[in-house]
Design a protein around this motif. Structure first.
Motif, short mmCIF file in Angstrom:
data_model
loop_
_atom_site.label_atom_id
_atom_site.label_comp_id
_atom_site.label_asym_id
_atom_site.label_seq_id
_atom_site.Cartn_x
_atom_site.Cartn_y
_atom_site.Cartn_z
N GLN A 64 0.85 -1.18 0.00
CA GLN A 64 0.00 0.00 0.00
C GLN A 64 0.89 1.24 0.00
O GLN A 64 1.88 1.29 0.74
CB GLN A 64 -0.89 0.01 1.25
CG GLN A 64 -1.85 -1.17 1.32
CD GLN A 64 -2.96 -1.05 0.29
OE1 GLN A 64 -3.73 -0.10 0.30
NE2 GLN A 64 -3.02 -2.00 -0.61
N ALA A 65 0.53 2.22 -0.82
CA ALA A 65 1.31 3.45 -0.91
C ALA A 65 0.78 4.45 0.12
O ALA A 65 -0.40 4.79 0.11
CB ALA A 65 1.20 4.03 -2.31
N ARG A 66 1.64 4.90 1.00
CA ARG A 66 1.24 5.82 2.08
C ARG A 66 2.20 7.00 2.15
O ARG A 66 3.38 6.85 1.89
CB ARG A 66 1.30 5.09 3.44
CG ARG A 66 0.36 3.91 3.58
CD ARG A 66 -0.99 4.36 4.11
NE ARG A 66 -2.04 3.41 3.80
CZ ARG A 66 -2.28 2.28 4.46
NH1 ARG A 66 -1.53 1.96 5.48
NH2 ARG A 66 -3.25 1.48 4.10
N PRO A 67 1.68 8.17 2.57
CA PRO A 67 2.59 9.31 2.76
C PRO A 67 3.36 9.18 4.08
O PRO A 67 2.79 8.79 5.09
CB PRO A 67 1.67 10.52 2.81
CG PRO A 67 0.27 10.01 2.70
CD PRO A 67 0.29 8.54 2.85
N LEU A 68 4.65 9.50 4.04
CA LEU A 68 5.46 9.57 5.25
C LEU A 68 6.11 10.95 5.25
O LEU A 68 6.67 11.37 4.24
CB LEU A 68 6.54 8.48 5.25
CG LEU A 68 7.53 8.49 6.41
CD1 LEU A 68 6.82 8.25 7.74
CD2 LEU A 68 8.61 7.43 6.22
N GLN A 69 5.99 11.66 6.36
CA GLN A 69 6.46 13.04 6.39
C GLN A 69 7.69 13.22 7.26
O GLN A 69 7.98 12.43 8.15
CB GLN A 69 5.34 13.95 6.93
CG GLN A 69 4.09 13.93 6.07
CD GLN A 69 3.07 14.92 6.55
OE1 GLN A 69 3.13 16.09 6.22
NE2 GLN A 69 2.13 14.46 7.35
N ALA A 70 8.40 14.29 6.99
CA ALA A 70 9.54 14.69 7.81
C ALA A 70 9.65 16.21 7.74
O ALA A 70 8.97 16.85 6.91
CB ALA A 70 10.82 14.04 7.33
N LEU A 71 10.46 16.78 8.59
CA LEU A 71 10.64 18.22 8.56
C LEU A 71 12.01 18.58 9.11
O LEU A 71 12.64 17.77 9.78
CB LEU A 71 9.54 18.94 9.33
CG LEU A 71 9.39 18.65 10.82
CD1 LEU A 71 10.26 19.59 11.66
CD2 LEU A 71 7.94 18.81 11.24
N VAL A 72 12.47 19.78 8.81
CA VAL A 72 13.68 20.29 9.44
C VAL A 72 13.38 21.63 10.09
O VAL A 72 12.53 22.40 9.63
CB VAL A 72 14.86 20.47 8.46
CG1 VAL A 72 15.37 19.13 7.98
CG2 VAL A 72 14.48 21.36 7.29
N SER A 73 14.12 21.89 11.19
CA SER A 73 14.02 23.18 11.87
C SER A 73 14.98 24.14 11.20
O SER A 73 15.79 23.75 10.35
CB SER A 73 14.41 23.01 13.33
OG SER A 73 15.82 22.85 13.41
N GLU A 74 14.91 25.39 11.61
CA GLU A 74 15.96 26.33 11.19
C GLU A 74 17.29 25.83 11.76
O GLU A 74 17.30 25.11 12.76
CB GLU A 74 15.62 27.73 11.71
CG GLU A 74 15.47 27.79 13.23
CD GLU A 74 14.95 29.12 13.71
OE1 GLU A 74 15.33 30.13 13.12
OE2 GLU A 74 14.17 29.15 14.68
N GLY A 129 6.77 15.36 2.20
CA GLY A 129 6.30 13.99 2.31
C GLY A 129 6.85 13.15 1.17
O GLY A 129 7.19 13.68 0.10
N GLY A 130 6.95 11.87 1.41
CA GLY A 130 7.32 10.93 0.36
C GLY A 130 6.33 9.79 0.39
O GLY A 130 5.63 9.60 1.40
N ILE A 131 6.23 9.06 -0.71
CA ILE A 131 5.27 7.95 -0.76
C ILE A 131 6.01 6.64 -0.52
O ILE A 131 6.88 6.26 -1.30
CB ILE A 131 4.54 7.93 -2.11
CG1 ILE A 131 3.76 9.23 -2.28
CG2 ILE A 131 3.61 6.73 -2.20
CD1 ILE A 131 2.80 9.55 -1.15
N VAL A 132 5.68 6.00 0.61
CA VAL A 132 6.38 4.76 0.95
C VAL A 132 5.50 3.55 0.63
O VAL A 132 4.28 3.61 0.67
CB VAL A 132 6.81 4.74 2.43
CG1 VAL A 132 7.80 5.87 2.71
CG2 VAL A 132 5.63 4.84 3.37
N ASP A 133 6.18 2.45 0.30
CA ASP A 133 5.52 1.21 -0.10
C ASP A 133 5.46 0.29 1.11
O ASP A 133 6.38 -0.47 1.35
CB ASP A 133 6.27 0.56 -1.27
CG ASP A 133 7.79 0.64 -1.12
OD1 ASP A 133 8.27 1.46 -0.32
OD2 ASP A 133 8.50 -0.11 -1.81
N THR A 134 4.38 0.37 1.87
CA THR A 134 4.30 -0.41 3.10
C THR A 134 3.81 -1.82 2.80
O THR A 134 2.91 -2.04 2.00
CB THR A 134 3.36 0.24 4.12
OG1 THR A 134 2.07 0.36 3.53
CG2 THR A 134 3.85 1.61 4.53
#
Lengths: 99, 429
Positions: free
Chosen positions: B268-278, B350-355
């Motif tokens: 199943q294709a799902r969004p996985l998110q990440a972020l960076v601070s300053e 976000g990226g789409i991961v193959d779970t």
């Protein structure tokens, strides 16, 4: 971010909902009569289209009722919302007939 | 590495070195060679790799360097490393529970340890250690069990007390009264991070050196099959390209490719998110993960805190997720590391991961003869990049899986031999 129109409560943020994945799956009538391949198909293999997808949602933080949504998995557009026991419009699913 | 030093191929690019840097500095850096060519696709190849991320480029590189193939193409629908290779949080570790996982992830980690030298490309591989936190008595007990299982596979790992964690991560809040108190953890000291883009670029440059054609902006739109149903090529946005040996390494889009080839994957294709601070001054020199709160943190060399979040529950190909996931992640970050509460978020993505149902990958033959899939890495594929490519190249070259790949075949879903790594996956599927 999705704005999901619950058929009973109206449009709500997707954080209020639980996801039920592919809709209209039927459990094999006689599980012990299935082959390993058929049983694996039922347990683990789901449609995973890029485009319109008929799926189940439950309004977990609201009325807690299950319903169906046809959603485009690429644009996130919600194309149809319908109740349990009803079927999606084949035109919305790009001509695909579910039964 | 056995292959080290045998990299100068037909294109014979000069090596990167301190002397090359000095020489090019004298000419204002205007004479650096292109790191790889942009060739037109040839009509046919010995092998085609669909997907120009880290795993795909590594596959092509090892097909050339280990298996001696020369006519290889990598087909990438966008630009190389533009998918999950450029979107992950760059964490590398091999502390998985089951023997099958230990074999493949440790194989990858051992390759990482010599990879910058082998590829002649600085991957900024940094073995700064990876700590996983326990937030409850039960989690701590489970963690002790996992540590022993990992050690039995010969992989370094040790249990940490709360004060050990505090010593290694001074900014962490060890107050026992918080919602998710730090009750200890465990560390793999050989784990760490690498520069994700450099991994794609390093493999691309090294593969190109060995004659691999890296073809970007080339999306596969269909598979050609012969009368027996075996694969004999692909239709692409840049024309028909023939090959009887095709490996798909397309992460989130694996299901789309499988549908084009006429079968289904348990993915199943799902969004996985990440972020960076300053960017800020150095405050954390290791990687800290927490399964309970779905939050992991490290600091990049630029000073940004790199924070990984959880997956959204719904299927998506949109490369973006919901804001409430970010909100949960930041709430956990502020509680565990109070000093971040006034930092600003620089960007999220976000990226789409193959779970996969068992949180383990699929490296497998498929119902279509000559067509192979390497997918299902889900939320944790980056760490496996070299091992995945190495093992998948072996599968493509020999047509049958080696000892490391064998447990990861599609047959496991019918045979019931799942490799359940939900506990070690770091992010809930």
């Amino acid at each position: 971010m999705l704005l999901i129109p619950c058929p009973w409560c109206g449009p709500r943020d997707d954080a209020e909902f639980a996801y039920g994945n592919q809709a209209h799956l039927a459990r094999p009538a006689d599980p012990s009569a299935t082959t390993d391949a058929e049983w694996a198909e039922y347990l683990y293999f789901r449609d995973n289209p890029k485009g319109p997808f008929a799926e189940r949602w439950m309004h977990a933080a609201g009325c807690r009722r299950w319903f169906h949504v046809v959603r485009d998995t690429n644009s996130h557009a919600i194309l149809q919302v319908y109740k349990v026991g009803e079927w999606p419009d084949p035109a919305v699913l790009g001509g695909k007939e579910l039964s | 590495m056995a292959e080290a030093g045998r990299r100068r191929g037909p294109t014979g690019k000069p090596r990167y070195s301190i002397f090359a840097l000095a020489r090019n500095a004298l000419s204002y850096h205007e004479n650096w060679q292109a790191a790889w060519r942009s060739p037109e696709p040839k009509p046919s190849y010995e092998a085609i790799v669909v997907g120009g991320g880290g795993h795909g480029l590594a596959t092509a590189y090892y097909l050339a360097s280990v298996h001696g193939m020369r006519k290889i193409a990598v087909l990438e629908k966008g630009w190389i490393g533009g998918g999950n290779t450029g979107r992950n949080t760059t964490i590398i570790r091999s502390n998985y529970l089951w023997d099958e996982s230990a074999a493949i992830y440790e194989h990858a980690l051992k390759l990482w340890e010599g990879l910058s030298q082998e590829l002649n490309f600085n991957l900024m591989f940094s073995q700064r250690g990876v700590i996983t936190l326990a937030h409850s008595e039960h989690e701590l007990k489970e963690m002790r069990r996992r540590v022993e299982a990992i050690r039995l596979n010969g992989i370094d790992t040790e249990v940490l007390s709360t004060s050990d964690v505090k010593k290694l991560v001074p900014i962490i809040n060890t107050d026992p009264g918080i919602r998710w108190p730090v009750m200890g953890g465990f560390i793999q000291r050989r784990g760490g991070t690498a520069r994700h883009d450099a991994v794609a670029w390093g493999y691309a440059r090294a593969a190109d050196d060995l004659g691999v054609d890296i073809i970007q902006n080339c999306e596969v739109t269909g598979f050609l099959k012969d009368a027996t149903g075996a694969v004999e090529g692909v239709e692409t946005t840049r024309g028909t390209i023939r090959s009887r040996r095709i490996g798909c390494v397309a992460a989130g889009h694996s299901g789309v490719l499988a549908a084009l080839a006429g079968f289904k994957l348990p993915i199943q294709a799902r969004p996985l998110q990440a972020l960076v601070s300053e960017p800020i001054k150095p405050v954390i020199d290791t990687v800290v993960m927490s399964n309970a709160v779905h939050m992991y943190v490290s600091q990049s060399d630029k000073g940004e805190l790199v924070l990984g979040a959880g997956t959204d529950s719904y299927n998506s190909y949109a490369q973006r997720g919901s804001m409430n996931i970010i909100e949960h992640q930041l709430a956990a970050a502020c509680e565990l590391y109070p000093i971040v509460s006034r930092l600003r978020v620089l960007r999220t993505w976000g990226g789409i991961v193959d779970t996969c149902p068992d949180a383990s990958p699929i490296l497998s033959r498929t119902p279509v003869e000559g067509l192979y899939f390497n997918c299902g890495w889900g939320t944790g594929g980056f760490k496996a990049t070299p091992g995945s490519g190495h093992v998948f190249a072996d599968l493509l070259a020999h047509g049958k899986p080696n000892a490391i790949a064998a447990p990861f075949g599609l047959e496991r879903f019918q045979g019931g031999y799942l490799i359940d790594e939900h506990g070690a996956a770091g992010v809930a599927h």
